[in-house]
Enzyme design. Sequence first.
Site, PDB file in Angstrom:
ATOM      1  N   TYR A 250      -8.258   4.003   1.928  1.00  0.00           N
ATOM      2  CA  TYR A 250      -7.683   4.249   0.560  1.00  0.00           C
ATOM      3  C   TYR A 250      -6.855   3.338  -0.100  1.00  0.00           C
ATOM      4  CZ  TYR A 250      -8.973   8.501   3.547  1.00  0.00           C
ATOM      5  OH  TYR A 250      -9.653   9.294   4.051  1.00  0.00           O
TER       6      TYR A 250
ATOM      7  N   ASP B 181      -7.663  -0.124  -0.616  1.00  0.00           N
ATOM      8  CA  ASP B 181      -8.450  -1.093  -1.308  1.00  0.00           C
ATOM      9  C   ASP B 181      -8.945  -0.378  -2.577  1.00  0.00           C
ATOM     10  OD1 ASP B 181      -8.203  -3.007   0.741  1.00  0.00           O
ATOM     11  OD2 ASP B 181      -9.451  -1.972   1.787  1.00  0.00           O
TER      12      ASP B 181
ATOM     13  N   TYR C 214      -0.598   5.042   9.158  1.00  0.00           N
ATOM     14  CA  TYR C 214      -1.841   4.707  10.162  1.00  0.00           C
ATOM     15  C   TYR C 214      -1.575   5.260  11.456  1.00  0.00           C
ATOM     16  CZ  TYR C 214      -2.611   0.944   7.113  1.00  0.00           C
ATOM     17  OH  TYR C 214      -2.652   0.438   5.610  1.00  0.00           O
TER      18      TYR C 214
ATOM     19  N   GLN D 168      -5.365  10.801  -7.071  1.00  0.00           N
ATOM     20  CA  GLN D 168      -4.023   9.556  -7.184  1.00  0.00           C
ATOM     21  C   GLN D 168      -3.060  10.269  -7.975  1.00  0.00           C
ATOM     22  OE1 GLN D 168      -6.126   5.972  -8.751  1.00  0.00           O
ATOM     23  NE2 GLN D 168      -6.058   5.218  -6.785  1.00  0.00           N
TER      24      GLN D 168
ATOM     25  N   ARG E 150       1.933   3.771   3.184  1.00  0.00           N
ATOM     26  CA  ARG E 150       1.402   2.755   4.296  1.00  0.00           C
ATOM     27  C   ARG E 150       0.514   1.716   3.464  1.00  0.00           C
ATOM     28  NH1 ARG E 150      -3.865   5.836   6.742  1.00  0.00           N
ATOM     29  NH2 ARG E 150      -5.466   5.309   5.298  1.00  0.00           N
ATOM     30  N   GLY E 151       0.057   0.688   3.787  1.00  0.00           N
ATOM     31  CA  GLY E 151      -0.723  -0.310   3.079  1.00  0.00           C
ATOM     32  C   GLY E 151      -0.161  -0.841   1.996  1.00  0.00           C
ATOM     33  N   GLU E 152      -0.847  -1.031   0.930  1.00  0.00           N
ATOM     34  CA  GLU E 152      -0.439  -1.477  -0.381  1.00  0.00           C
ATOM     35  C   GLU E 152      -0.154  -0.544  -1.482  1.00  0.00           C
ATOM     36  OE1 GLU E 152      -2.010  -4.845  -3.536  1.00  0.00           O
ATOM     37  OE2 GLU E 152      -1.987  -5.297  -1.457  1.00  0.00           O
ATOM     38  N   ASP E 153      -1.409   0.028  -1.640  1.00  0.00           N
ATOM     39  CA  ASP E 153      -1.341   1.175  -2.973  1.00  0.00           C
ATOM     40  C   ASP E 153      -0.232   2.185  -2.926  1.00  0.00           C
ATOM     41  OD1 ASP E 153      -2.547   2.044  -5.575  1.00  0.00           O
ATOM     42  OD2 ASP E 153      -3.020   3.940  -4.046  1.00  0.00           O
ATOM     43  N   SER E 154       0.115   2.960  -1.899  1.00  0.00           N
ATOM     44  CA  SER E 154       0.977   4.067  -1.631  1.00  0.00           C
ATOM     45  C   SER E 154       2.535   3.225  -1.616  1.00  0.00           C
ATOM     46  CB  SER E 154       0.721   4.874  -0.704  1.00  0.00           C
ATOM     47  OG  SER E 154       0.696   4.335   0.579  1.00  0.00           O
TER      48      SER E 154
END
Length: 397
Positions: A30, A32, A213, A274, A290-294
């Site tokens: 989710y 990317d 994750y 979103q 997690r990751g970049e977006d959130s």
Amino acid sequence: MSNLKENQKAVPINDQATSLALFCKVVDNYGDIGICWRLARQLEQEHGIAVTLWVDDLISFKRICPEVVIDCDVQQIGTVIVRHWRDQDGVFTVNDIADIVIEFFGCNIPPAYIATMALCTPQPAWINLEGLSAEEWVEGCHTLPSPHPTLSLTKYFFYPGFTARTGGLLVEANLAQQRQEFQQDPVAMAAFLTNLGVTQTEIASLKISLFCYPFAPVSELFDTWQSGDTAITCLVPEGVAIDAMQVFFGGPVVAGSVATKGALTVRILPFITQQDYDKLLWACDLNFVRGEDSFVRAQWAEKPFVWHIYPQDKNLHHVKLQAFLRRYLENTNSEGLAAMWRSWNHMGNPPEEIASAWPLFHAEMPKITEMTIIWRQHMLENGDFTSNLLRFVETIK
């Protein structure tokens, strides 16, 4: 291929119609597509750019944007054209090429598209949108050119980041106003949570959203929370940390599942859009992201957060995590935050140390909240990513 520019009706910008093609391959389910969809909408809504979004995974896309039709090659969502990027084949004409071409994170756009870019007059601005990092080397690589080895084309690297010498962070012009209006309206906030199934008792507890994750030490965290003195409600999107959820619930879980053990109540939420995810971050007292977006959205929420970074070989993600912690804790020393983040990411501190890190973090949450407010203002001073990107494009046309 059909003529993309016939399908795109751009708002005039500087007396010219501007079109943009954004290519996205989904690696982190989710993150990317989340970044690319936010960028596409902001380009169209705030800058009048006619956007075509090429994406290879419509199923993941649909989870955050229910309007997506997963078996459709070309569709329009709002005013954004969405194309299913099935393969690297295809035949293109110069009329198919956008004025600005962005490939997300080196995703290798179709060779024929690149070859046709070289035939255009003028040639499009070609941008490789890179991943987010707080490492110092990013500043030196930001906006660097990369000439094509055989064609008369130049690609430029554009990095989001946390300093004025990077592209900054994605943020919409009206986001702060929307957040303030929502957080200052307890009735609206309660109605939002109630619509997700959250009870009044749960609303009154310490509310924590959990997005991580699969390998996060969720069970250790839940053990700590359920044996504590503070009533906690943990809100988990369906499909997140499935193994840990099944252990806690004692079997399969679906959206709407709820269970209480000791001081901890865990509620499984449906996967939300979103816009509603932003509201969830604003409504909770603490957010695990997690990751970049959130991760970026949590920084705009002005609430404490814990980041689960996307894993890389040889633990290179730990270098990125430490680089961010150095910047984030530069003006405020928080022993609890550092310990919690390191344990959560298996970085030096074993997962079992969450039991000792959590009380420190919890006690420091008021101070951490103040830190997030200062950090958010500091990030806004760098300008918003999308405007910075378009200003750079003007310099290379």
